[in-house]
Scaffold this active site. Structure first.
Site, PDB file in Angstrom:
ATOM      1  N   GLY A  89      48.665  37.563  38.843  1.00 14.97           N
ATOM      2  CA  GLY A  89      48.564  38.968  39.105  1.00 14.97           C
ATOM      3  C   GLY A  89      49.848  39.766  39.352  1.00 14.97           C
ATOM      4  O   GLY A  89      49.949  40.699  38.925  1.00 14.97           O
ATOM      5  N   SER A  90      50.563  38.936  39.874  1.00 19.93           N
ATOM      6  CA  SER A  90      51.919  39.433  40.088  1.00 19.93           C
ATOM      7  C   SER A  90      52.777  39.736  38.680  1.00 19.93           C
ATOM      8  O   SER A  90      53.408  40.704  38.772  1.00 19.93           O
ATOM      9  CB  SER A  90      52.870  38.692  41.049  1.00 19.93           C
ATOM     10  OG  SER A  90      52.307  38.413  42.398  1.00 19.93           O
ATOM     11  N   ASP A 197      42.092  42.572  43.399  1.00 16.61           N
ATOM     12  CA  ASP A 197      41.272  42.491  44.273  1.00 16.61           C
ATOM     13  C   ASP A 197      39.804  42.904  44.252  1.00 16.61           C
ATOM     14  O   ASP A 197      38.917  42.786  44.916  1.00 16.61           O
ATOM     15  CB  ASP A 197      41.690  42.734  45.932  1.00 16.61           C
ATOM     16  CG  ASP A 197      42.583  42.294  46.412  1.00 16.61           C
ATOM     17  OD1 ASP A 197      42.784  40.932  45.938  1.00 16.61           O
ATOM     18  OD2 ASP A 197      43.327  42.538  47.205  1.00 16.61           O
ATOM     19  N   SER A 222      44.123  39.435  38.806  1.00 14.37           N
ATOM     20  CA  SER A 222      44.734  38.083  39.419  1.00 14.37           C
ATOM     21  C   SER A 222      43.825  37.066  39.113  1.00 14.37           C
ATOM     22  O   SER A 222      42.473  37.226  39.651  1.00 14.37           O
ATOM     23  CB  SER A 222      45.443  38.343  40.699  1.00 14.37           C
ATOM     24  OG  SER A 222      45.527  36.847  41.063  1.00 14.37           O
ATOM     25  N   HIS A 227      40.441  34.995  44.309  1.00 14.02           N
ATOM     26  CA  HIS A 227      39.864  36.216  43.620  1.00 14.02           C
ATOM     27  C   HIS A 227      38.457  35.746  43.008  1.00 14.02           C
ATOM     28  O   HIS A 227      37.940  34.605  43.165  1.00 14.02           O
ATOM     29  CB  HIS A 227      40.767  36.745  42.712  1.00 14.02           C
ATOM     30  CG  HIS A 227      41.848  37.245  43.461  1.00 14.02           C
ATOM     31  ND1 HIS A 227      43.334  37.000  42.962  1.00 14.02           N
ATOM     32  CD2 HIS A 227      42.142  38.245  44.448  1.00 14.02           C
ATOM     33  CE1 HIS A 227      44.256  37.563  43.959  1.00 14.02           C
ATOM     34  NE2 HIS A 227      43.427  38.395  44.604  1.00 14.02           N
TER      35      HIS A 227
END
Ligand SMILES: Cc1ncc(COP(=O)(O)O)c(C=O)c1O
Length: 273
Positions: A89-90, A197, A222, A227
């Site tokens: 996700g980053s 999220d 993510s 998650h």
């Protein structure tokens, strides 16, 4: 020919053993009083374990058959035409942001020193790409107990340098998309929705029910275990804009279309040689 039949037969055998292994050792036990409840535990069924081993048997180490299938089905689920799978996700946030620095976006491209509105209380890698590139995060407060952007502060955060809003939907609870989208439209700003999220949350905007992550220009997900869906590690970037998709794909796959930052590095390199 005989060899390929043997291979298929052998694969079938292995996958059958995997199914038996799952049934013998991996079936989740029903909850009993006092049972331990793990935070963010993995939930997977027999077929998922079979798919995992099937993919390992191919030993196709880079994105392949399963990636293509996933991107198609995930985009379909979200109701957008384009989705690109990444490793986290980053990375999805980094890629989404860097896409907006592409010279292909002309005067709308984010440049160093431009301002990006975000929140003071959020996830670190929603903000990191802004700083990493050299743009300026403009931090707004969140409201309590929603922990989402206080939209009453948007107008006062705007300046002639503002190019984008990049914020997350907090813990499955969408921020005020109607107000944020209206603000972005008013000033022709990009909107990145960090949806890491909040996968599956829906929001009625202009009378239409949409998934969070699909209202702004780019959404990110993510697939880290806490998650909604997990791949162990993984992320996705999605958009309905074909030009943004082209830039995202290019940057993900080693950057055929360079960003401003990359271009500066390349040109500096040429100047030195
Ligand atoms: C809002 C938000 N954005 C981004 C991320 C980063 O995702 P990843 O851990 O896959 O890098 C997370 C991770 O929990 C998150 O909660």
């Amino acid at each position: 020919m005989a060899e390929s039949i043997d291979k298929e037969e052998s694969k079938r055998h292995i996958l059958q053993s995997v199914a038996e292994y799952y049934q013998a050792f991996m079936v989740p036990q029903p909850y009993e009083n006092g049972s331990r409840i793990s935070y963010a535990s993995r939930v997977f069924n027999e077929q998922e374990m079979i798919n995992l081993v099937d993919s390992a048997l191919e030993f196709w180490l880079t994105s392949g058959r399963y990636t293509d299938q996933f991107e198609k089905h995930f985009a379909n689920y979200l109701g957008v035409p384009y989705c690109s799978l990444v490793n986290s996700g980053s990375s999805a946030n980094l890629l989404a942001f860097m896409a907006l620095t592409s010279p292909l976006l002309n005067e709308r491209a984010i440049k160093r020193g431009d301002e990006v509105i975000t929140v003071a209380c959020g996830f670190p890698t929603t903000v990191a790409p802004i700083l990493q590139f050299g743009a300026v995060p403009v931090f707004l407060d969140v409201t309590i107990p929603q922990y989402n952007i206080d939209v009453s502060m948007l107008e006062s955060a705007y300046s002639s340098k503002t190019k984008a809003v990049m914020i997350a939907h907090t813990l499955g609870n969408p921020f005020d998309l109607q107000a944020v989208k209206k603000f972005c439209d008013k000033y022709n700003l990009w909107l990145i929705e960090d949806n890491c999220d909040s996968l599956g949350s829906q929001y009625r905007i202009n009378g239409i029910e949409k998934f969070t992550g699909t209202v702004g220009d780019i959404g990110t997900s993510s697939f880290y275990p806490p998650h909604h869906m997990t791949m162990g590690e993984g992320g996705a970037v999605y958009t309905s804009d074909s030009l943004l998709h082209k830039i995202i794909r290019s940057m993900r796959d080693w950057g055929g279309i360079v960003s401003v930052l990359q271009a500066e590095i390349i040109f500096a390199g040429i100047a030195l040689t």
